[in-house]
Scaffold this active site. Structure first.
Site, short mmCIF file in Angstrom:
data_model
loop_
_atom_site.label_atom_id
_atom_site.label_comp_id
_atom_site.label_asym_id
_atom_site.label_seq_id
_atom_site.Cartn_x
_atom_site.Cartn_y
_atom_site.Cartn_z
N HIS A 268 11.63 126.80 -26.75
CA HIS A 268 11.57 126.08 -25.46
C HIS A 268 11.27 127.13 -24.38
O HIS A 268 10.27 127.83 -24.48
CB HIS A 268 12.90 125.35 -25.29
CG HIS A 268 12.96 124.35 -24.17
ND1 HIS A 268 11.88 123.92 -23.47
CD2 HIS A 268 14.03 123.68 -23.62
CE1 HIS A 268 12.25 123.04 -22.56
NE2 HIS A 268 13.56 122.88 -22.61
N HIS A 307 2.71 122.12 -28.31
CA HIS A 307 3.65 121.37 -27.50
C HIS A 307 3.92 120.04 -28.18
O HIS A 307 3.00 119.46 -28.77
CB HIS A 307 3.07 121.13 -26.08
CG HIS A 307 4.10 120.80 -25.08
ND1 HIS A 307 4.55 119.52 -24.90
CD2 HIS A 307 4.79 121.58 -24.24
CE1 HIS A 307 5.47 119.53 -23.96
NE2 HIS A 307 5.65 120.77 -23.55
N ASP A 363 4.01 128.51 -21.02
CA ASP A 363 4.59 129.83 -21.23
C ASP A 363 3.57 130.89 -21.61
O ASP A 363 3.89 132.08 -21.66
CB ASP A 363 5.67 129.78 -22.32
CG ASP A 363 6.90 129.04 -21.83
OD1 ASP A 363 7.24 129.22 -20.65
OD2 ASP A 363 7.49 128.28 -22.60
#
Ligand code: ACO
Length: 437
Positions: A268, A307, A363
């Site tokens: 995450h 994702h 990210d």
């Protein structure tokens, strides 16, 4: 037959059921009536990792993962990132509308008056080891805030909720900055209420001996944009944790600490830190193809890719890439960017990633900007937790106001032993011996 129903036939009994659709979805509890007899519990659904289960109704954030769309309260993320400040977006997420100029000024003023933390909390943070991970410090200190504000337990009080929300948004940058300064052995810097939200955070991080810290406006704006992009992302792992813990009526500090703990995992929010470690491990552009082969062989993951919801380019990653260019004009380019771009280009052309619809997520590039700004990788996830605090609180507020919500308590399919009894031998072996001293 009404067209907003689904007909299910139970082949065990031959009975058919017309089940109503609710927002195009089946209500799981409607399945309970499907039984083989009066003793039967009724049909349940099995959905590990919530792959196909809506756990709530929400009007906060909309994502279309196939199209790569992200909207807060209906507004496209790129418009918000271009035209708004983070605090205005925070107001939007919490209240449903963008603030007018008076509301905006009053809100910023109020948040800036909640940035101080109790001196005892500062002492509490001093107790951590010099090499404590900032995310562990952040999670524990947010939980400790609960002990300073016992009235926060009254989660039914709208007035109290508003106050705790402002306290949390005001204090998380202070806690994050103190955690960072602690890891560097630097004295803590008090908040400066004359600065904006991101500017003050930079002040608490970087101020040394100068009487007044003047943050670079380009870096402060870049950080504000990054905060906007990270503010909410509907029912992800940490938002779900916020809601699950909040559903027991734990106070918002404890629920938020739990949500931040969920964010810390490498799958995450912890992924941004892992991306930098991965790029360091790769070392140079020429090593990228061999690394991609390792990923394809299942030996490791390409961190910052993939994702659960986006099966297209994450719209936040595009904006981050643009923001990176502005930051690099001030800081000079981060040489790791070249490796990241090469990784992205190879992966986006490769059948392995195309077939699985794996694209860069938020990210992938954020860590490269953070590093160019001067942050160490272990603070990256804390930088994510600051703005996500707003999203967690918006989700929590919605949960508390939702009359359909109850304590979150999933079912299980029990796969253990049927009843069995403890034999004499086992009972003797297990009995504790009493040792007299
Ligand atoms: N690298 C290589 N292969 C991957 C990756 C990756 N980053 N992500 C998924 N896959 C592969 C899986 O191995 C699987 O392959 P298979 O079908 O051959 O078994 C397939 O793609 C589907 O992946 P799942 O794990 O089923 O997808 P899921 O939706 O459960 O996981 C997740 C999503 C956790 C984000 C995953 O893509 C991942 O681990 N990515 C790397 C970590 C990361 O970047 N996390 C940040 C996400 S964004 C955020 O939380 C803020």
């Amino acid at each position: 037959m009404p067209d907003d129903t689904v007909r299910l036939t139970d082949n065990r009994t031959g009975k058919s059921y017309d089940l109503p659709l609710f927002h195009g979805t089946l209500r799981a509890m409607d399945l309970r009536q499907i039984k083989t007899g009066p003793e039967d519990f009724g049909l349940m659904t099995y959905d590990p990792a919530f792959m196909n289960t809506a756990s709530c109704m929400s009007s906060v954030t909309y994502i279309d993962g196939d199209q790569g769309i992200l909207r807060y309260r209906g507004y496209p993320i790129d418009e918000l990132a271009e035209k708004c400040t983070f605090l205005d977006v925070a107001w939007l997420l919490l209240n449903g509308e963008l603030p007018n100029p008076d509301e905006s000024a009053e809100w910023s003023n109020k948040i800036s008056h909640h940035t101080m933390i109790h001196e005892n909390l500062k002492k509490f943070m001093e107790g951590f080891r010099h090499d404590a991970h900032p995310m562990g410090m952040f999670v524990s200190t947010v939980a400790a805030l609960s002990t300073f504000y016992p009235e926060a337990r009254d989660v039914k009080s709208r007035q109290s909720r508003k106050l705790q929300i402002m306290r949390l948004i005001g204090k998380v940058p202070t806690i994050a900055a103190y955690a960072y300064r602690h890891s560097l052995g630097l004295p803590y810097v008090y908040p400066d209420n004359t600065l904006g939200y991101a500017e003050n955070f930079l002040n608490m991080l970087w101020k040394m001996t100068e009487p007044k810290y003047n943050p670079d406006p380009v870096l402060a704006r870049a950080l504000d944009i990054l905060f906007i992009l990270h503010a909410d992302h509907e029912q992800n792992c940490s938002a779900n944790t916020m809601r699950a813990v909040g559903s027991s009526q734990a106070d918002p500090y404890l629920s938020l600490a739990a949500a931040a703990a969920a964010l810390a995992g490498p799958l995450h929010g912890g992924a941004n830190e892992e991306v930098l470690r991965m790029i360091d491990e790769i070392g140079s552009v020429s090593n990228v193809p061999a690394f991609v082969d390792k990923v394809k062989a299942g030996q490791c993951k390409l961190m910052g890719f993939g994702h659960r919801v986006y099966k297209n380019y994450d719209p936040r990653a595009k904006i981050i890439k643009r923001t990176a260019e502005e930051v690099f004009k001030v800081t000079g380019a981060n040489p790791k960017l070249e490796i990241a771009i090469e990784l992205e280009q190879i992966a986006l052309r490769d059948e392995y990633f195309i077939k699985r619809k794996l694209y860069p997520n938020v990210d992938f590039y954020s860590g490269i900007i953070y590093q160019a700004m001067g942050f160490q990788p272990d603070i990256f996830t804390v930088l994510f937790a600051i703005p996500r605090t707003v999203g967690w609180l918006a989700q929590w507020q919605e949960l508390v106001d939702d009359s359909e919500q109850k304590i979150a308590r999933p079912r299980q399919i029990y796969t253990g032993h049927d009843v069995r009894h403890v034999g004499e031998l086992a009972a003797t072996a297990a009995a504790p011996s009493i040792v007299r001293t």
